[in-house]
Design a protein around this motif. Structure first.
Motif, mmCIF file in Angstrom:
data_model
loop_
_atom_site.group_PDB
_atom_site.id
_atom_site.type_symbol
_atom_site.label_atom_id
_atom_site.label_comp_id
_atom_site.label_asym_id
_atom_site.label_seq_id
_atom_site.Cartn_x
_atom_site.Cartn_y
_atom_site.Cartn_z
ATOM 1 N N PRO A 95 0.789 -1.156 0.068
ATOM 2 C CA PRO A 95 -0.214 -0.041 0.010
ATOM 3 C C PRO A 95 0.892 1.232 -0.126
ATOM 4 C CG PRO A 95 -0.504 -1.401 1.669
ATOM 5 C CD PRO A 95 0.716 -2.038 1.338
ATOM 6 N N THR A 96 0.503 2.158 -0.974
ATOM 7 C CA THR A 96 1.374 3.533 -0.699
ATOM 8 C C THR A 96 0.668 4.813 -1.251
ATOM 9 O OG1 THR A 96 3.463 4.265 -1.883
ATOM 10 C CG2 THR A 96 1.980 2.959 -3.327
ATOM 11 N N TRP A 97 1.125 5.688 -1.482
ATOM 12 C CA TRP A 97 0.645 6.989 -1.961
ATOM 13 C C TRP A 97 1.639 8.047 -2.912
ATOM 14 C CZ3 TRP A 97 0.831 12.247 0.548
ATOM 15 C CH2 TRP A 97 1.984 12.435 1.203
ATOM 16 N N LYS A 98 1.094 9.046 -3.272
ATOM 17 C CA LYS A 98 2.044 9.706 -4.047
ATOM 18 C C LYS A 98 3.325 10.149 -3.485
ATOM 19 C CE LYS A 98 -0.520 14.200 -3.764
ATOM 20 N NZ LYS A 98 -1.202 15.030 -4.528
ATOM 21 N N GLY A 99 3.066 10.412 -2.039
ATOM 22 C CA GLY A 99 4.389 10.962 -1.493
ATOM 23 C C GLY A 99 5.549 10.147 -1.525
ATOM 24 N N ASP A 100 5.213 8.705 -1.719
ATOM 25 C CA ASP A 100 6.142 7.503 -1.813
ATOM 26 C C ASP A 100 6.583 7.135 -3.104
ATOM 27 O OD1 ASP A 100 6.938 7.873 1.144
ATOM 28 O OD2 ASP A 100 5.368 6.348 1.560
ATOM 29 N N LEU A 101 6.161 7.934 -4.045
ATOM 30 C CA LEU A 101 6.586 7.232 -5.322
ATOM 31 C C LEU A 101 7.807 7.195 -5.856
ATOM 32 C CD1 LEU A 101 5.190 6.922 -8.224
ATOM 33 C CD2 LEU A 101 5.614 9.328 -8.823
ATOM 34 N N GLU A 102 8.809 7.967 -5.485
ATOM 35 C CA GLU A 102 10.127 7.808 -5.689
ATOM 36 C C GLU A 102 10.684 6.589 -5.084
ATOM 37 O OE1 GLU A 102 12.512 8.666 -7.678
ATOM 38 O OE2 GLU A 102 11.229 9.463 -8.847
ATOM 39 N N HIS A 103 10.317 6.428 -3.760
ATOM 40 C CA HIS A 103 10.569 5.095 -2.931
ATOM 41 C C HIS A 103 9.961 3.747 -3.477
ATOM 42 C CE1 HIS A 103 11.992 6.766 0.875
ATOM 43 N NE2 HIS A 103 11.130 7.852 0.668
ATOM 44 N N LEU A 104 8.949 3.773 -3.970
ATOM 45 C CA LEU A 104 8.372 2.681 -4.736
ATOM 46 C C LEU A 104 9.022 2.361 -6.220
ATOM 47 C CD1 LEU A 104 5.972 0.508 -4.788
ATOM 48 C CD2 LEU A 104 4.726 2.219 -6.355
ATOM 49 N N ARG A 105 9.456 3.458 -6.918
ATOM 50 C CA ARG A 105 10.295 3.190 -8.057
ATOM 51 C C ARG A 105 11.478 2.418 -7.681
ATOM 52 N NH1 ARG A 105 9.197 8.953 -9.929
ATOM 53 N NH2 ARG A 105 7.515 8.618 -11.623
ATOM 54 N N LEU A 106 12.227 2.655 -6.487
ATOM 55 C CA LEU A 106 13.401 1.938 -6.296
ATOM 56 C C LEU A 106 13.073 0.515 -5.803
ATOM 57 C CD1 LEU A 106 14.995 4.646 -4.072
ATOM 58 C CD2 LEU A 106 15.925 3.700 -6.032
ATOM 59 N N LEU A 107 11.890 0.343 -5.101
ATOM 60 C CA LEU A 107 11.530 -0.818 -4.616
ATOM 61 C C LEU A 107 11.133 -1.854 -6.203
ATOM 62 C CD1 LEU A 107 10.360 -3.160 -2.974
ATOM 63 C CD2 LEU A 107 8.171 -2.283 -2.635
ATOM 64 N N ARG A 108 10.355 -1.324 -6.861
ATOM 65 C CA ARG A 108 10.062 -1.846 -8.244
ATOM 66 C C ARG A 108 11.512 -2.328 -8.880
ATOM 67 N NH1 ARG A 108 7.273 -5.728 -8.622
ATOM 68 N NH2 ARG A 108 8.505 -5.876 -10.429
ATOM 69 N N LEU A 109 12.337 -1.237 -9.251
ATOM 70 C CA LEU A 109 13.608 -1.621 -9.646
ATOM 71 C C LEU A 109 14.497 -2.570 -9.496
ATOM 72 C CD1 LEU A 109 15.723 -0.830 -12.116
ATOM 73 C CD2 LEU A 109 16.656 0.996 -10.378
ATOM 74 N N SER A 110 14.545 -2.553 -7.976
ATOM 75 C CA SER A 110 15.275 -3.616 -7.199
ATOM 76 C C SER A 110 14.528 -5.128 -7.331
ATOM 77 C CB SER A 110 15.374 -3.400 -5.636
ATOM 78 O OG SER A 110 14.346 -3.561 -5.107
ATOM 79 N N LEU A 111 13.244 -5.167 -7.341
ATOM 80 C CA LEU A 111 12.572 -6.293 -7.536
ATOM 81 C C LEU A 111 12.846 -6.894 -8.864
ATOM 82 C CD1 LEU A 111 8.972 -5.837 -5.433
ATOM 83 C CD2 LEU A 111 10.528 -7.823 -5.196
ATOM 84 N N ASP A 112 12.827 -5.839 -9.939
ATOM 85 C CA ASP A 112 12.872 -6.505 -11.255
ATOM 86 C C ASP A 112 14.246 -7.101 -11.467
ATOM 87 O OD1 ASP A 112 10.380 -5.785 -11.958
ATOM 88 O OD2 ASP A 112 10.917 -3.770 -12.821
ATOM 89 N N ARG A 113 15.302 -6.547 -10.772
ATOM 90 C CA ARG A 113 16.556 -7.264 -10.959
ATOM 91 C C ARG A 113 16.788 -8.153 -9.870
ATOM 92 N NH1 ARG A 113 19.482 -3.604 -14.086
ATOM 93 N NH2 ARG A 113 21.400 -4.239 -13.167
#
Length: 316
Positions: A12-30
């Motif tokens: 669960p997230t919100w727009k204030g954590d968008l950059e954090h989520l990008r990092l999470l997804r990048l790390s998951l993808d790799r």
């Protein structure tokens, strides 16, 4: 929502954590976990910010998709009021709610309804276990599903045991409220399980029994039971752990020390924080890194400054 047996990640997230989520997804993808279905739940009004994630193993949901309509209406109203009055007055309103029972809206702000979203998906998804990942987690190349796999015939729950007198006020409140709600003392051999971080495993069989128990015990819908608790005094993880201790045979639970997660919160500078992350990324025993969103030791570190360099570290 059926996706078959196995695992699902929930964030669960919100727009204030968008950059954090990008990092999470990048790390998951790799990572070796890239194919695990990942349910990202965003506030309905924020969904346009998250369309970029709708690909591959990611399922993008809104709070309107997940929450009961009444809860979603109250969440939207609470967010609007909080945005209008600001953080300081939102905290004061929460204190009034705890002391006097009014106003109602502080109980429906984002942090509380995010907890409901986690339990709702764990209750409804056709998987064996949901692994909650907060937006501020980075997954390393060493991560594996075996990190979450219980021994055959058991359930697994992560645990960090500490004496009560070592607890801060926030954790103490979560433990006490969980004990009161479930009616199960949390102390084991003079210590408490104080693991409230993510990754956190929610065994779906346990969550379904918890939901049923809350409704039969309190005579109303389970989400209303939790949202009627004092704001910021209850924790979905605390209630889950208390219910697990009450309802599951002792020998059927593995309380697992989760040594493969590193929590970084006190780096005094961007340079030293990046060095810590780089070191942990190269450490075989580190599978998950949490970078605290609001603290960099002696002074706050602007995440917009830090984020591009973390992207580079993950991509290398």
């Amino acid at each position: 929502m059926s996706i078959g047996s196995g695992y699902a990640f929930v964030t669960p997230t919100w727009k204030g954590d968008l950059e954090h989520l990008r990092l999470l997804r990048l790390s998951l993808d790799r990572s070796p976990l890239s194919a695990v279905p990942h349910y990202i739940v965003v506030q309905t009004e924020d969904v346009a910010f998250f369309r970029e994630f709708e690909r591959g193993s990611v399922r993008l949901l809104t709070t309107a998709d997940v929450l009961a309509p009444e809860v979603e209406r109250r969440r939207a109203r609470a967010c609007a009021i909080s945005a209008r009055v600001g953080r300081h007055w939102t905290r004061i309103a929460g204190s009034l709610k705890r002391a006097l029972g009014i106003p109602r809206w502080p109980a429906y702000t984002g942090w509380h309804t995010q907890q409901i979203c986690k339990l709702t998906l764990a209750n409804e998804l056709d998987v064996d276990r949901v692994v909650v990942l907060d937006s501020d987690v980075i997954v390393t190349p060493e991560a594996a599903l075996t990190d979450f796999e219980p021994p055959r015939g058991k359930v697994v729950c992560f645990a960090t045991w500490q004496p009560m007198d070592e607890l801060g006020g926030k954790v103490r409140n979560w433990v006490r409220e969980s004990e009161r709600l479930v009616g199960q003392a949390a102390v084991v051999d003079g210590k408490l399980n104080t693991y409230f971080d993510t990754p956190f495993v929610l065994e779906t069989a346990v969550v379904r029994q918890l939901v049923s128990w809350l409704e039969s015990t309190y005579g109303k819908r389970w989400d209303r039971v939790l949202l009627s608790q004092p704001p910021r005094r209850w924790s979905e993880f605390g209630i889950y752990k208390a219910f697990l201790r009450m309802s599951w045979p002792v020998d059927d639970v593995e309380w697992r020390r989760f040594d493969c997660m590193r929590y970084i919160y006190d780096a005094p500078s961007i340079t030293e924080l990046l060095e810590l992350v780089e070191t942990e990324m190269d450490t075989e025993t580190t599978h998950y890194i949490t970078i605290h969103s609001h603290s960099g030791g002696r002074e706050p570190i602007p995440f917009e400054t830090l984020s591009p360099r973390l992207h580079d570290l993950i991509r290398r």
